[in-house]
Design a protein around this motif. Structure first.
Motif, PDB file in Angstrom:
ATOM      1  N   LEU A  53       1.153  -1.106   0.012  1.00 35.69           N
ATOM      2  CA  LEU A  53       0.306  -0.005  -0.106  1.00 35.69           C
ATOM      3  C   LEU A  53       0.773   1.118  -0.616  1.00 35.69           C
ATOM      4  CD1 LEU A  53      -2.653  -1.354   2.468  1.00 35.69           C
ATOM      5  CD2 LEU A  53      -3.453  -0.776  -0.069  1.00 35.69           C
ATOM      6  N   THR A  54       1.756   1.611   0.584  1.00 37.13           N
ATOM      7  CA  THR A  54       3.012   2.556   0.755  1.00 37.13           C
ATOM      8  C   THR A  54       3.550   2.579  -0.564  1.00 37.13           C
ATOM      9  OG1 THR A  54       3.202   2.255   2.876  1.00 37.13           O
ATOM     10  CG2 THR A  54       4.997   3.594   2.236  1.00 37.13           C
ATOM     11  N   GLN A  55       3.683   1.079  -0.942  1.00 38.70           N
ATOM     12  CA  GLN A  55       4.774   1.438  -2.652  1.00 38.70           C
ATOM     13  C   GLN A  55       3.444   2.490  -3.589  1.00 38.70           C
ATOM     14  OE1 GLN A  55       5.640  -2.301  -3.493  1.00 38.70           O
ATOM     15  NE2 GLN A  55       7.836  -1.568  -2.297  1.00 38.70           N
ATOM     16  N   ALA A  56       2.749   2.293  -3.417  1.00 41.04           N
ATOM     17  CA  ALA A  56       1.126   2.192  -4.557  1.00 41.04           C
ATOM     18  C   ALA A  56       0.889   3.660  -4.496  1.00 41.04           C
ATOM     19  CB  ALA A  56       0.096   1.956  -3.846  1.00 41.04           C
ATOM     20  N   ILE A  57       0.356   4.043  -2.894  1.00 44.45           N
ATOM     21  CA  ILE A  57       0.858   5.442  -2.957  1.00 44.45           C
ATOM     22  C   ILE A  57       2.228   6.431  -3.216  1.00 44.45           C
ATOM     23  CG2 ILE A  57      -0.077   7.204  -0.682  1.00 44.45           C
ATOM     24  CD1 ILE A  57      -0.777   5.223   0.980  1.00 44.45           C
ATOM     25  N   THR A  58       2.610   5.611  -3.294  1.00 43.20           N
ATOM     26  CA  THR A  58       3.896   6.335  -3.585  1.00 43.20           C
ATOM     27  C   THR A  58       3.690   7.065  -5.516  1.00 43.20           C
ATOM     28  OG1 THR A  58       5.192   5.964  -1.031  1.00 43.20           O
ATOM     29  CG2 THR A  58       6.337   6.784  -3.394  1.00 43.20           C
ATOM     30  N   ARG A  78      -3.889  13.176  -5.962  1.00 45.68           N
ATOM     31  CA  ARG A  78      -3.721  11.786  -5.295  1.00 45.68           C
ATOM     32  C   ARG A  78      -2.707  10.947  -4.661  1.00 45.68           C
ATOM     33  NH1 ARG A  78      -6.894   7.902  -8.853  1.00 45.68           N
ATOM     34  NH2 ARG A  78      -8.262   9.099  -9.964  1.00 45.68           N
ATOM     35  N   ARG A  79      -1.745  11.241  -4.943  1.00 47.92           N
ATOM     36  CA  ARG A  79      -1.007  11.126  -4.214  1.00 47.92           C
ATOM     37  C   ARG A  79      -0.677  12.526  -2.686  1.00 47.92           C
ATOM     38  NH1 ARG A  79       6.077  10.773  -4.999  1.00 47.92           N
ATOM     39  NH2 ARG A  79       6.594  10.702  -2.267  1.00 47.92           N
ATOM     40  N   ARG A  80      -1.526  13.626  -3.070  1.00 46.67           N
ATOM     41  CA  ARG A  80      -1.659  14.343  -1.728  1.00 46.67           C
ATOM     42  C   ARG A  80      -2.978  14.909  -0.755  1.00 46.67           C
ATOM     43  NH1 ARG A  80       0.713  18.032  -5.384  1.00 46.67           N
ATOM     44  NH2 ARG A  80      -1.560  19.289  -5.882  1.00 46.67           N
TER      45      ARG A  80
END
Length: 591
Positions: A278-283, A289-291
């Motif tokens: 999940l962390t990699q997907a958000i990054t 979208r990221r913010r």
């Protein structure tokens, strides 16, 4: 009748099953994740009747034992439950066990019947013992009955109804063979009364009771471990939940969104992988979208921290949380497949507090719990809304926990084992005259009753300066901070500082260096070494100075559950590792 009352009044798991099967006859009870099998409770009960009759024709009677060596498949539940209805004792064998270890189990259990799959018929046969009959599930094998053959047998004069009604609370429901980190596995004898008491305690918890009653469960961990038996097999009997079996552990992450379980138990390694993904997907997202995702996670974390401290959410934070949940968080929960889960639990090994807080930020109340095979899964657990990361929560109903003079946690309650099979001496060492179980865990209990596990009593690191440290705490810090790490062993007992042996997670390492599948090759790549070094540095930043890892070695691996270095439940065999990798450890201290 309320599901919480059923274990209270039932005398045995067989009676519990019969009540639930009658009440939920037309509802789905068992299915496999591939969709090849789907059985209602009525069909489940009928198959149990037929299998029990077949086993009786082989001479299985009350007090006998039957071994099961199966993958996670519906047939496990069918056969195990059928054995229970005879007043006999089913027990599971880890699929990774060699013939020599299986032989030890069979000698201890004294079983004459084994139910297995074609791939293990030869292994089981080589184990010897008193085995007279092998039943093969999923195909034919030389010298074995098929499950269909067994179900077709009609024993003369067998009274199924009388057999299951004769089963009582003091009969053995199963044998759980411990992982054997310090010697040969011990056979933990668990009675029907202990499992029923544990079910009462579990269903008394609002989140677990709500999720289990008519809910959806996933069976993917080994059934030789008490946790999977409790959270899928027995819990379904008590609450009428449906079970989806997952034969391939690697597919669990794909199965969850399809099943959307209402109760789910994961081990720490699973949660770390989900957190990393999940962390990699958000990054990987960019711009708005990221913010937005980062903002939503921050709001979720702020709300979770406030609730953990017992404070009410102020109106402005509640409004922001509702918006964050609507825009981002609920979608992330759905992506994991836990958007409808009432009870999300982590256990089997300590989990880093940071991982618990991460899932709280998503709105997933990851409830860490603690129990033992010897306590039939009865112990302590965190409750949603009352989670204190870093602790394993408060004792369950009817369970007492206290700290001995030397810091060891003692546990007492109706869920405790009868004893170790055929071993009165070690039983007396484990349970004292007042009924207190010596857990082997060092920990504390605070004023509010929250239990904190420091480490295993025999695993504590005491460095050359006399400082006590928890290797599990150090290892978890690395597992959280370094996605490439699959297994970590911290070393430092009677040494001046801590060093670590690290084995790569093959999947994560291959993602960094596509094309290479050999972990021995991956371990030597400079880019892998650099990435692991960065992960260890991040872990060290969360540890006290004395706990920090000064040197580490990436081993070629892989280490597999049930192999030399890991138990079938993925616990490290520290003594074996210390002996096997003595040269590598000494080299780290010469750097």
């Amino acid at each position: 009748m309320d599901a919480r009352d059923v274990p209270q009044s039932a005398r045995s798991l067989a009676e519990l099953f019969q009540r639930t099967a009658a009440a939920r006859a037309g509802q789905i009870a068992l299915r496999d994740s591939g969709g090849a099998v789907e059985l209602t409770w009525r069909e489940y009960a009928e198959r149990v009747r037929r299998i029990a009759g077949g086993l009786a024709s082989l001479g299985v009677r009350r007090g006998d034992t039957v071994a099961l060596m199966l993958t996670n498949r519906p047939e496990f539940h069918l056969v195990d439950t059928a054995v229970l209805h005879l007043g006999a004792t089913p027990f599971s064998v880890y699929n990774t066990s060699p013939s020599t270890q299986i032989a030890h189990l069979f000698r201890n259990a004294g079983n004459r019947v084994v139910v297995t799959e074609r791939q293990w018929v030869t292994t089981v046969g080589a184990a010897g013992g008193a085995v007279e009959h092998i039943v093969c599930v999923g195909g034919e094998a030389e010298g074995a009955l098929t499950l269909a053959d067994l179900e077709a047998r009609r024993p003369e004069g067998f009274d199924f109804e009388a057999a299951w009604r004769a089963v009582g609370p003091e009969d053995l429901a199963t044998l759980i063979y411990t992982s054997g980190t310090t010697g040969p596995p011990k056979g933990v004898e668990v009675e029907h009364r202990a499992i029923l008491a544990c079910l009462r305690s579990g269903l008394d918890l609002p989140h677990l009771g709500a999720g289990a009653r008519g809910g959806r469960l996933v069976s993917y961990l080994p059934d030789a471990h008490v946790a999977n038996r409790y959270f899928s097999h027995y819990l379904a009997m008590a609450a009428g939940a449906s079970i989806t079996t997952v034969a391939d552990l690697k597919t669990v992450a794909q199965v969850l969104p399809a099943v959307r379980p209402t109760v789910f138990l994961g081990v720490p390694a699973f949660w770390y992988k989900v957190q990393t993904a999940l962390t990699q997907a958000i990054t990987a997202q960019s711009g708005v979208r990221r913010r937005l995702a980062t903002w939503a996670m921050g709001v979720g974390r702020a709300a979770a921290d406030r609730r953990a401290s017992g404070r009410v959410l102020p109106a402005h934070l509640a409004i922001r949380l509702a918006a964050a949940d609507r825009l981002v968080l609920r979608r992330l929960r759905a992506r994991v497949g836990l958007d409808e889960a009432d009870a999300v639990i982590t256990g089997s090994a300590p989990i880093a507090a940071g991982a618990v807080r991460f899932f709280q930020s998503l709105g997933i109340e990851l409830c860490e719990g603690w129990a033992m095979s010897e306590s039939s899964a009865g112990g302590a657990i965190n409750r949603p809304g009352e989670i204190r990361p870093g602790t394993v929560g408060r004792p369950m109903r009817d369970v007492e926990v206290r700290v001995a003079a030397d810091g060891e946690l003692l546990l007492r309650g109706p869920t405790l084992m009868r004893g170790y099979r055929g071993d009165k001496e070690r039983t007396a060492e484990a349970v004292d005259a007042d009924g207190w179980l010596r857990t082997g865990d060092v920990g504390t209990v605070d004023a509010d009753g929250y239990v904190t596990i420091v480490d295993r009593k025999k695993d504590l690191i005491v460095n050359s300066s006399g400082k006590n440290m928890s290797p599990a705490n150090i290892e978890n810090a690395v597992l959280v901070s370094c996605p490439l790490a699959g297994s970590v062993v911290a070393v430092g007992d009677r040494r001046p500082y801590v060093v670590a042996l690290i084995v790569l997670d093959p999947v994560a390492a291959q993602a960094l260096a596509p094309g290479d599948e050999d972990t021995a090759v991956l371990a030597r790549l400079p880019e892998v070494r650099t990435a692991v070094e960065a992960g260890v540095a991040r872990a060290n930043a969360t540890l006290s100075r004395v706990e920090q890892i000064k040197e580490f070695q990436i081993l070629p691996g892989p280490w597999t559950p049930g192999g030399a270095e890991l138990t079938p439940t993925n616990k490290v065999r520290r003594q074996v590792i210390a002996e096997r990798y003595a040269a590598e450890i000494e080299a780290l201290y010469r750097r």
